[in-house]
Design a protein around this motif. Structure first.
Motif, PDB file in Angstrom:
ATOM      1  N   UNK A   1      -8.326  -2.789  -5.619  1.00  0.00           N
ATOM      2  CA  UNK A   1      -8.748  -1.626  -6.378  1.00  0.00           C
ATOM      3  C   UNK A   1      -7.539  -0.901  -6.935  1.00  0.00           C
ATOM      4  N   UNK A   2      -7.530   0.429  -6.729  1.00  0.00           N
ATOM      5  CA  UNK A   2      -6.460   1.268  -7.280  1.00  0.00           C
ATOM      6  C   UNK A   2      -5.278   1.299  -6.313  1.00  0.00           C
ATOM      7  N   UNK A   3      -4.594   0.189  -6.219  1.00  0.00           N
ATOM      8  CA  UNK A   3      -3.486   0.052  -5.273  1.00  0.00           C
ATOM      9  C   UNK A   3      -2.568  -1.040  -5.830  1.00  0.00           C
ATOM     10  N   UNK A   4      -1.288  -0.989  -5.482  1.00  0.00           N
ATOM     11  CA  UNK A   4      -0.381  -2.001  -6.047  1.00  0.00           C
ATOM     12  C   UNK A   4      -0.657  -3.363  -5.410  1.00  0.00           C
ATOM     13  N   UNK A   5      -0.373  -4.395  -6.204  1.00  0.00           N
ATOM     14  CA  UNK A   5      -0.533  -5.764  -5.696  1.00  0.00           C
ATOM     15  C   UNK A   5       0.317  -5.941  -4.440  1.00  0.00           C
ATOM     16  N   UNK A   6       1.527  -5.375  -4.466  1.00  0.00           N
ATOM     17  CA  UNK A   6       2.445  -5.557  -3.336  1.00  0.00           C
ATOM     18  C   UNK A   6       1.851  -4.987  -2.044  1.00  0.00           C
ATOM     19  N   UNK A   7       1.203  -3.807  -2.133  1.00  0.00           N
ATOM     20  CA  UNK A   7       0.634  -3.185  -0.926  1.00  0.00           C
ATOM     21  C   UNK A   7      -0.540  -4.013  -0.380  1.00  0.00           C
ATOM     22  N   UNK A   8      -1.377  -4.490  -1.284  1.00  0.00           N
ATOM     23  CA  UNK A   8      -2.507  -5.315  -0.824  1.00  0.00           C
ATOM     24  C   UNK A   8      -1.985  -6.615  -0.213  1.00  0.00           C
TER      25      UNK A   8
END
Ligand code: COD
Length: 301
Positions: free
Chosen positions: A98-105
């Motif tokens: 969702x509204x989150x960076x690819x790196x964090x996911x």
């Protein structure tokens, strides 16, 4: 193999309803995509994230949040971990950003204890429908592995071949692309192409036909291949285009979509479940097709 991306919807539907765990779901584009997937009868979603943000985004798109499960976790990193946990626990079959960076996911996905690792490399594959090519084809890896070394290219190739098997293509044709179709030791991509092709000929890589190096024109145009005198089962008829790195792949991906009139769907492969990473720039159709692709190849066991 479907010949049109919209056929993925039928495949996804036939596999039964899937549940998507959306990490940091307070984004109207993502909510539009999961609503479209629900309306198309292919998936329902668990929305993980800050509840007030999710409700605000739902209001923006006039979506009634009443029928959706919402798990209120305001911290984005924690929301990612929870969405990943839902997949681990078998409460969802697809993970979506969702509204989150690819790196964090990806940090949550790659977590050694709580993540979704399988031992395989994680890689991205995009499937394209181009008005200039007679069948659907894939481009990999245009979004995850930045500068894959040789072993990583074997992993990327294996993941994409597995995806084609699940879509019903027994022996997909893989073109390992480079700037030229002859081996030049100064161009690593050409050396990798020759090595992958030879590993395939010797049976070290199975379930597909690999040729390389091939320049992009030789990979997708029989005329261009004939012009260069290339005799190859793959040349001019590739199902999978393996690109040298994220830069060339990403530019090919965007050139196809923005200049070439192509439609696309994309998914991350190699984890316990398919992962959908749509971006704002993706069209509505592309987001829906990405969910359909995930459901068609991975989704429910
Ligand atoms: N598959 C399996 N395991 C992996 C992978 C992979 N592709 N990448 C890293 N790991 C493992 C490593 O073995 C290690 O154990 C751990 O994960 C952390 O590895 P790092 O430190 O190399 O990983 P990160 O966190 O620095 O990088 C992972 C990202 C996915 C964030 C990175 O590859 C990345 O930024 N990719 C590009 C994403 C992007 O910006 N895409 C743009 C288009 S959407």
């Amino acid at each position: 193999m479907p010949t049109d991306l919209s056929e993925l919807l039928g495949r996804a539907r036939a596999g039964g309803r899937n549940r998507i765990a959306v990490a940091a779901a307070g984004d109207m584009h993502v909510l539009e995509a999961v609503r479209a997937a629900a309306e198309a009868g292919i998936a329902e979603a668990v929305l993980v994230g800050a509840k007030d943000g999710i409700l605000a985004a739902a209001r923006e798109i006039r979506m009634d949040p009443g029928g959706w499960e919402i798990i209120d976790i305001p911290d984005p990193a924690e929301a990612c971990r929870k969405a990943v946990a839902l997949v681990r626990e078998g409460r969802a079959e697809i993970l979506m950003k969702g509204l989150v960076s690819t790196a964090l996911l990806m940090k949550a996905v790659l977590d050694k204890e709580g993540g979704l690792r399988t031992g395989a490399l994680l890689s991205h594959a995009g499937i394209f429908q181009s008005p200039h090519y007679g069948k659907l084809f894939a481009v990999t890896d245009a979004a995850m592995n930045v500068a894959p070394d040789f072993e990583e290219k074997v992993g990327i190739l294996t993941n994409a071949v597995g995806m084609f098997h699940r879509l019903g293509v027994e022996k997909p044709k893989v073109a390992v692309t480079a700037a030229v179709e002859t081996v030049n030791p100064k161009m690593e991509a050409t050396v990798h192409g020759a090595m992958l092709a030879q590993m395939n000929r010797r049976g070290q890589i199975g379930g597909c036909v690999v040729d390389g190096p091939l320049a992009l024109d030789n990979a997708v145009s029989r005329e261009a291949a004939a012009h260069k005198g290339i005799v190859s089962e793959v040349a001019g008829d590739a199902d999978i285009i393996l690109v040298p790195d994220i830069e060339s792949g990403n530019m090919l991906y965007k050139a196809l979509n923005f200049l070439g009139g192509a439609l696309s769907a994309g998914v991350i492969l190699g984890a316990r479940a398919p992962i959908v990473l749509t971006s704002r720039a993706d069209s509505e159709a592309s987001k829906l097709h990405s969910i359909a692709l995930a459901a068609a190849i991975g989704g429910k066991p």
